[in-house]
Design a protein around this motif. Structure first.
Motif, mmCIF file in Angstrom:
data_model
loop_
_atom_site.group_PDB
_atom_site.id
_atom_site.type_symbol
_atom_site.label_atom_id
_atom_site.label_comp_id
_atom_site.label_asym_id
_atom_site.label_seq_id
_atom_site.Cartn_x
_atom_site.Cartn_y
_atom_site.Cartn_z
ATOM 1 N N THR A 87 -12.350 30.521 19.549
ATOM 2 C CA THR A 87 -13.573 30.053 18.884
ATOM 3 C C THR A 87 -13.308 28.906 17.909
ATOM 4 O OG1 THR A 87 -14.171 32.376 18.928
ATOM 5 C CG2 THR A 87 -15.639 30.913 17.733
ATOM 6 N N SER A 89 -14.005 26.120 14.839
ATOM 7 C CA SER A 89 -14.558 26.390 13.508
ATOM 8 C C SER A 89 -15.915 25.712 13.285
ATOM 9 C CB SER A 89 -13.554 25.994 12.422
ATOM 10 O OG SER A 89 -13.132 24.681 12.667
ATOM 11 N N SER A 90 -16.131 24.543 13.909
ATOM 12 C CA SER A 90 -17.408 23.875 13.603
ATOM 13 C C SER A 90 -18.547 24.506 14.406
ATOM 14 C CB SER A 90 -17.307 22.363 13.860
ATOM 15 O OG SER A 90 -17.902 22.036 15.083
ATOM 16 N N CYS A 91 -19.715 24.520 13.777
ATOM 17 C CA CYS A 91 -20.847 25.285 14.315
ATOM 18 C C CYS A 91 -21.258 24.855 15.733
ATOM 19 C CB CYS A 91 -22.004 25.151 13.344
ATOM 20 S SG CYS A 91 -23.402 26.103 13.865
ATOM 21 N N GLY A 92 -21.431 23.542 15.945
ATOM 22 C CA GLY A 92 -21.873 23.065 17.261
ATOM 23 C C GLY A 92 -20.854 23.395 18.339
ATOM 24 N N ARG A 94 -18.709 25.759 18.282
ATOM 25 C CA ARG A 94 -18.650 27.216 18.478
ATOM 26 C C ARG A 94 -19.744 27.662 19.462
ATOM 27 N NH1 ARG A 94 -17.989 28.564 13.257
ATOM 28 N NH2 ARG A 94 -20.159 29.040 12.850
ATOM 29 N N ILE A 95 -20.925 27.105 19.288
ATOM 30 C CA ILE A 95 -22.054 27.481 20.159
ATOM 31 C C ILE A 95 -21.769 27.058 21.600
ATOM 32 C CG2 ILE A 95 -24.491 26.965 20.651
ATOM 33 C CD1 ILE A 95 -24.809 26.742 17.533
#
Ligand SMILES: N[C@@H](CCC(=O)N[C@@H](CS)C(=O)NCC(=O)O)C(=O)O
Length: 217
Positions: A87, A89-92, A94-95
């Motif tokens: 996974t 670390s950055s949100c985008g 990760r999605i």
């Protein structure tokens, strides 16, 4: 001790690549497909599904673990390697990572498999593949558009999502289904095949008809 139960020309090639990327030690036990392409009975003795990959971890947190389902195996191995290729670390990222990790087996493989199976059926095959082909093209176009935006499926770095996407895209490319114009997807395939870890995995796994060793190029 990790043991990968590897079937020739199969999805388990991805597990070997994953392990080479993250640098965990493992042993390969090889199995050969039968004439009808099914896995040999020995795999059933190991796991009720009798499919590949099966990964055995003799030093799992609760003793010996026998794990199936390539996506789950990749996540397990990423955790074991301290998060490598897991996974982001950055949100985008990760999605997208989660999406493509599941998308490979959940959406692309069923349509690709249907296409490959129906296209082999005499007479009816031609008609049926005409119906399945557009469904597959929707996926291949989506993939092409995503890979036109970033080098790897999740973002700027390779992750287990790329490992998962390798098998359907290699199969599509080798069977001539990918098409000439999907340049970003082709460039991504070249990029993964050029990785030393990918090449080491090929050597460990033996014959794999969906990619060629660089030495043979
Ligand atoms: N979704 C599963 C699929 C497993 C699977 O179908 N494996 C194939 C190899 S590509 C297999 O073992 N086929 C032989 C058989 O079904 O007998 C995964 O990704 O691990």
């Amino acid at each position: 001790m990790l043991i990968v139960h590897h079937l020739n020309n199969s999805r388990s090639q991805r597990v070997l690549w994953m392990l080479e990327e993250i640098g965990l030690d493992y042993e390969v036990r090889s199995y050969k497909r039968r004439a009808d392409m099914s896995a040999p009975q020995e795999l059933k003795a190991l796991h009720p599904l009798g499919k590949s990959p099966v990964v055995e971890d003799l030093d799992g947190s609760e003793g010996r673990i026998v794990l199936v389902e390539t996506g789950a195996v990749c996540e397990y191995l990423a955790d074991k390697a301290g998060g490598r290729l897991g996974t982001p670390s950055s949100c985008g990222d990760r999605i997208r990572y989660r999406q493509f990790l599941h998308y490979a087996e959940g959406s692309v493989m069923p349509v690709l498999f249907a296409m490959l199976v129906v296209s082999r059926v005499p007479f009816l095959g031609k008609v049926s593949s005409k119906r399945v082909r557009p469904m597959l093209d929707v996926h291949l176009d989506f993939i092409e558009s995503e890979l036109s935006l970033r080098p790897w499926f999740a973002g700027e770095d390779i992750t287990a999502a790329d490992i998962m996407m390798s098998f359907p895209l290699e199969a599509a490319s080798t069977r001539g289904i990918l098409g000439e114009n999907r340049k970003a997807t082709k460039a991504w395939l070249d990029r993964i095949h050029a990785r030393p870890s990918y090449q080491r995995a090929l050597e460990k796994g033996g014959a794999y008809s969906f990619a060629r060793p660089r030495s043979a190029a």
